[in-house]
Design an enzyme around this catalytic site. Structure first.
Site, PDB file in Angstrom:
ATOM      1  N   CYS A  39      -2.244   9.116   2.342  1.00  0.00           N
ATOM      2  CA  CYS A  39      -1.969   8.568   1.011  1.00  0.00           C
ATOM      3  C   CYS A  39      -3.120   8.865   0.067  1.00  0.00           C
ATOM      4  O   CYS A  39      -2.928   9.105  -1.112  1.00  0.00           O
ATOM      5  CB  CYS A  39      -1.741   7.067   1.109  1.00  0.00           C
ATOM      6  SG  CYS A  39      -3.056   6.213   1.973  1.00  0.00           S
ATOM      7  N   GLU A  48       0.887  -1.175   0.000  1.00  0.00           N
ATOM      8  CA  GLU A  48       0.000   0.000   0.000  1.00  0.00           C
ATOM      9  C   GLU A  48       0.917   1.215   0.000  1.00  0.00           C
ATOM     10  O   GLU A  48       1.450   1.578   1.048  1.00  0.00           O
ATOM     11  CB  GLU A  48      -0.877   0.009   1.262  1.00  0.00           C
ATOM     12  CG  GLU A  48      -1.816  -1.161   1.393  1.00  0.00           C
ATOM     13  CD  GLU A  48      -3.025  -1.053   0.483  1.00  0.00           C
ATOM     14  OE1 GLU A  48      -3.132  -0.074  -0.279  1.00  0.00           O
ATOM     15  OE2 GLU A  48      -3.851  -1.968   0.528  1.00  0.00           O
TER      16      GLU A  48
END
Ligand code: NAP
Length: 469
Positions: free
Chosen positions: A262, A228
Site C-alpha cells: 500500500c 487502512e
C-alpha cells in the site's frame, strides 16, 4: 476461488479449506464473548510475558513462517523472514509500552479528581489482506490484545495457512483460547459478523471498495472502525537530492513486496533539471532486477499473489498506453507458469487520465516531469488517496513545504515510506482513517472514559420526622 493456498510461483494448489459452518462460526463468537470478561481483568503484567513469548516464537521459527508466506503469496523469502522478525518487534513494543500508553491521565478541573481511563471494548473483528500476511495481523493484534480486547481475524481467502499459523502462535504463547481466533470465512460472511452484537468494533486493511462496504455496515451498527486502504504514493525528487541514492531507493520503494505494498511509491515526480538522468538510471536499475522463484536467494521480484492481480495490472498498463503513455522497459506478463509480470517503467502519462493516480499493485512505475516545487506538490496531491509520501531534497525550504503541504498520513524526507512500531501509521482521504502503531494505535479500540469525582458533604443528619414519611 474459495479458501485455498495456491502457490503463485507454480499455480499449484497447496491446501484447500472448508469455510466455517454457521454452527462453527457461532461457537467462535460465543467463545470470544465468554473469554472477554476474564481476559479484560488480567493486568498488563500478566499479558506482557505472553506477548513476549509470541515474539520469541516468531523469532525462533522465522524460517518456517517465512517459507509459509512465500509459498502462499509469493514475496521473496528474505523479505518474508524479515516480516516475521518485524512482527516480533511489534509484539515486544506493545509488551513493553502498552501500560504506559494506557495509563490513567490525570486532568486538573474543578473536580476533586478527574482523569481519563482507557478500557477495552470487547471482541474486535480484523479483516486483513494477503500482502503482508503476518505483519498486517500482528500490528492489529499486539496492541488490541495488550489493551485487553479479544481478536477475531478474517484473513484474505488466499492465505489461510498464515491465518491458522498466527492463531496457533497466540495459543502457544499462552493467551486464553478465545483471546485470538481465526475465522475461515469468505468476504460475503463479514456482514453478519459485523452485525453481531457481540462484535464491538472492526478494523479493515484492504482495498477501497472493501473499506467502503465494511465502514458502511459498521456505521449502520454504530460501531467504531479503523480503515487502512490503498495508496498512490508520490516519490518526489528535486535537484538538490543525492540522485544516486534517490534512484536506488525509488526502485526499492516501487518494487518492494513484488510491487504489492500500500505504501509502495507509485508515482515518481522528478524536477526537469535532473529528469533525464533520473529516468536513465531508474530504467537501468529496473532492468537489472532479477525476476524468478521467490524461494531463491538471488530473486528480487517474485510472482504476483493471484492471477487476477496480473490481469488488473495488464489492463491498467493497456489503458495508460491507450492514452498516450510510452513503455521504457517491461510492459507485459512473463510467459512461464505462475503470476509473473515484468518490471515496467511508463513515461509521458497524461496526468488527466484516471490511471495516472490509481493504485497500481505490481512492479509498474510511472515517471512524471515537473518544473518546480509548486508543480510537484500539485501533482503529488492530485489523487483521491493520501497514504504515504516521500520527497528527496536537501533544500530546507523545500523540505518545509513538502512536510506542510503534501496531503498524506506520512511524509518521509530523503527516505522511503515504511512502518515502524514507534510511529503512527495510516492515511487521509480515500486511504482511510484512524491510526495503527505507536500510542495512537493502541488507543483506537478502547473506551476513552472520563472519570470525574466531586467533593460531597457528609450525609445530612436525619430528623425524627423522616421515619414517619
Ligand atoms: P481486498 O480485496 O480489499 O481484501 C482485503 C480483505 O478484505 C480480505 O480479507 C478480503 O476477503 C476482504 N474483503 C474484500 N471485499 C470485502 C467486502 N466487500 N466486505 C468485507 N470484506 C471484504 O484487498 P487485497 O487485494 O487483499 O489487498 C490489497 C489492498 O489492500 C490494496 O488496496 C492495498 O493498498 C491495501 N492495503 C492497505 C494497507 C494499509 O495499511 N493502508 C496495507 C496493506 C494493504 P477475501 O480475501 O475473502 O475476499
Amino acid at each position: 476461488m474459495g479458501i485455498a493456498s495456491i502457490n503463485p510461483t507454480t499455480g499449484q494448489t497447496l491446501k484447500s479449506f472448508e469455510e466455517l459452518t454457521g454452527e462453527q462460526l457461532e461457537a467462535r463468537l460465543q467463545l470470544a464473548e465468554s473469554t472477554f470478561p476474564a481476559y479484560r481483568r488480567t493486568s498488563f503484567a500478566e499479558r506482557a510475558p505472553k506477548m513476549l513469548r509470541a515474539a520469541e516464537i516468531l523469532e525462533t521459527e522465522k524460517q518456517e513462517f517465512g517459507r509459509l508466506m512465500t509459498t502462499e503469496m509469493g514475496k521473496p523469502l528474505s523479505a518474508a523472514i524479515s516480516e516475521a522478525e518485524k512482527c516480533a518487534l511489534v509484539c515486544r513494543y506493545y509488551a513493553e509500552n502498552a501500560e504506559k500508553h494506557l495509563a490513567d491521565e490525570v486532568v486538573q478541573t474543578n473536580a476533586k479528581k478527574s482523569y481519563v481511563r482507557f478500557q477495552p471494548l470487547g471482541p474486535v473483528l480484523a479483516v486483513m489482506p494477503w500482502n503482508f500476511p503476518f505483519w498486517q495481523v500482528f500490528r492489529f493484534a499486539a496492541p488490541a490484545l495488550m489493551a485487553g480486547n479479544v481478536g477475531l481475524l478474517k484473513h484474505a481467502s488466499n492465505v489461510p495457512q498464515c491465518a491458522l499459523a498466527i492463531e496457533e502462535i497466540f495459543q502457544r504463547a499462552g493467551f486464553p483460547e478465545g483471546a485470538f481466533q481465526t475465522l475461515l470465512i469468505g468476504s460475503a460472511k463479514v456482514e453478519n459478523v459485523l452485525k453481531d452484537e457481540r462484535v464491538k468494533a472492526a478494523t479493515l486493511t484492504g482495498s477501497e471498495p472493501a473499506g467502503r462496504s465494511v465502514a458502511g455496515i459498521a456505521g449502520d451498527q454504530i460501531k467504531k472502525t479503523v480503515l487502512e486502504l490503498g495508496g498512490s504514493d508520490p516519490f518526489i525528487v528535486m535537484p538538490s537530492a543525492n540522485l544516486r541514492e534517490a534512484v536506488t531507493t525509488a526502485v526499492k520503494a516501487r518494487t518492494i513486496n513484488n510491487g504489492q505494498s500500500c505504501i509502495a511509491a507509485k508515482r515518481f515526480i522528478v524536477a526537469a533539471e535532473i529528469y533525464e538522468e533520473f529516468e536513465r538510471r531508474f530504467v537501468d536499475e529496473m532492468k537489472a532486477l532479477r525476476v524468478g522463484d521467490p524461494l531463491e536467494q538471488s530473486t528480487d521480484i517474485g510472482p504476483l499473489a493471484t492471477p487476477q492481480i496480473v490481469d488488473d495490472l495488464e489492463e491498467q498498463v493497456k489503458r495508460a498506453i491507450a492514452s498516450g503513455a510510452r513503455i521504457l522497459t517491461g510492459g507485459k506478463r512473463i510467459d512461464r507458469p505462475g503470476n509473473f509480470y515484468e518490471p515496467t517503467v511508463l513515461v509521458d502519462i497524461d496526468p488527466a487520465t484516471p490511471v495516472s493516480c490509481e493504485e497500481i499493485f505490481g512492479p509498474v512505475a510511472m515517471l512524471f516531469r515537473v518544473n518546480n516545487t509548486d508543480e510537484a506538490i500539485q501533482l503529488a496531491n492530485a489523487t483521491t488517496f493520501g497514504l504515504g509520501s516521500a520527497a528527496w531534497t536537501n533544500d530546507a525550504r523545500e523540505q518545509r513545504r513538502f512536510i506542510e503541504e503534501l496531503e498524506a498520513g506520512s511524509v518521509f524526507i530523503n527516505g522511503m515510506v515504511a512502518s515502524d512500531p514507534r510511529l503512527p501509521f495510516g492515511g487521509v482521504k480515500h486511504s482511510g482513517y484512524g491510526r495503527e502503531l505507536a500510542e495512537f494505535g493502541i488507543r483506537e479500540f478502547v473506551n476513552i472514559k472520563t472519570v470525574w469525582i466531586g467533593e460531597s458533604k457528609a450525609p445530612d443528619s436525619r430528623t425524627p420526622t423522616d421515619d414517619t414519611e
